[in-house]
Design a protein around this motif. Sequence first.
Motif, short mmCIF file in Angstrom:
data_model
loop_
_atom_site.label_atom_id
_atom_site.label_comp_id
_atom_site.label_asym_id
_atom_site.label_seq_id
_atom_site.Cartn_x
_atom_site.Cartn_y
_atom_site.Cartn_z
N ILE A 1 -21.95 -12.93 11.71
CA ILE A 1 -21.83 -11.48 11.56
C ILE A 1 -21.03 -11.21 10.30
O ILE A 1 -19.97 -11.78 10.08
CB ILE A 1 -21.13 -10.89 12.80
CG1 ILE A 1 -21.99 -11.13 14.04
CG2 ILE A 1 -20.84 -9.40 12.59
CD1 ILE A 1 -21.30 -10.87 15.35
N VAL B 1 -26.02 -9.26 9.98
CA VAL B 1 -25.92 -10.68 10.28
C VAL B 1 -26.53 -11.44 9.10
O VAL B 1 -27.67 -11.16 8.70
CB VAL B 1 -26.66 -11.04 11.59
CG1 VAL B 1 -26.53 -12.52 11.89
CG2 VAL B 1 -26.13 -10.20 12.75
N PHE C 1 -23.50 -14.80 15.65
CA PHE C 1 -24.30 -13.82 16.38
C PHE C 1 -24.78 -14.49 17.66
O PHE C 1 -25.36 -15.57 17.63
CB PHE C 1 -25.48 -13.36 15.52
CG PHE C 1 -26.31 -12.28 16.15
CD1 PHE C 1 -25.77 -11.05 16.44
CD2 PHE C 1 -27.65 -12.51 16.45
CE1 PHE C 1 -26.54 -10.04 17.02
CE2 PHE C 1 -28.43 -11.51 17.01
CZ PHE C 1 -27.87 -10.28 17.30
N MET D 1 -24.88 -3.89 12.95
CA MET D 1 -24.26 -5.17 12.66
C MET D 1 -25.12 -5.85 11.60
O MET D 1 -26.34 -5.93 11.75
CB MET D 1 -24.27 -6.00 13.95
CG MET D 1 -23.72 -7.38 13.84
SD MET D 1 -23.92 -8.29 15.41
CE MET D 1 -23.02 -7.28 16.57
#
Length: 183
Positions: free
Chosen positions: A161, A155, A51, A153
Amino acid sequence: MNAKTWRSIAFVVVVLVVAAAGLRVGSSLRKRTTVAQTTEHNFPFKPGDAFPDVSLTDSLGTHVGSAALVQGKGAVVLFLDPNCHGCLAMAERWERAVADGVVEPERVIAVTRDPAVVNNRYREEHGFSYPLYTDSASVFLMQHGVSEYPMEMVVGASGRIRSLSTDSKTPIDAESIRAMIAQ
């Protein structure tokens, strides 16, 4: 042959032509629909990518790195535009997940390009319990290609990710989200 037989033959021919045309149109539509359903989004990241660390601003004007927000604890990062109807649906979906105990509010982070005053009004208007951060320099857009809104997303705690989606309708799988965040 008499007139009645000719009419019957003509009727059968017309029915066969119409049926064939209908099958052809139906087949064509199915192909288009299948292509549309299987077309993948062109996400700027892939699962397994780190990320990125982007400078974000919170509602008080304090700068914080995006990687610091997820490192060691994991999070769901939402990329939203307060003027986007689909974004509101996604934001509300995650607010319901917070209310249902799927994920803690500090593990949901929304990122917009709008200033804090817009984010604060949006957050208050819709009763979101999680923070909205501003990417005032549009780094996620300009350097990382985040251009599709809404986007979520997941994470993991490792800073990697785990998943990407634009789906604002499918119910959230609590076990799956918790497992991905823990990674």
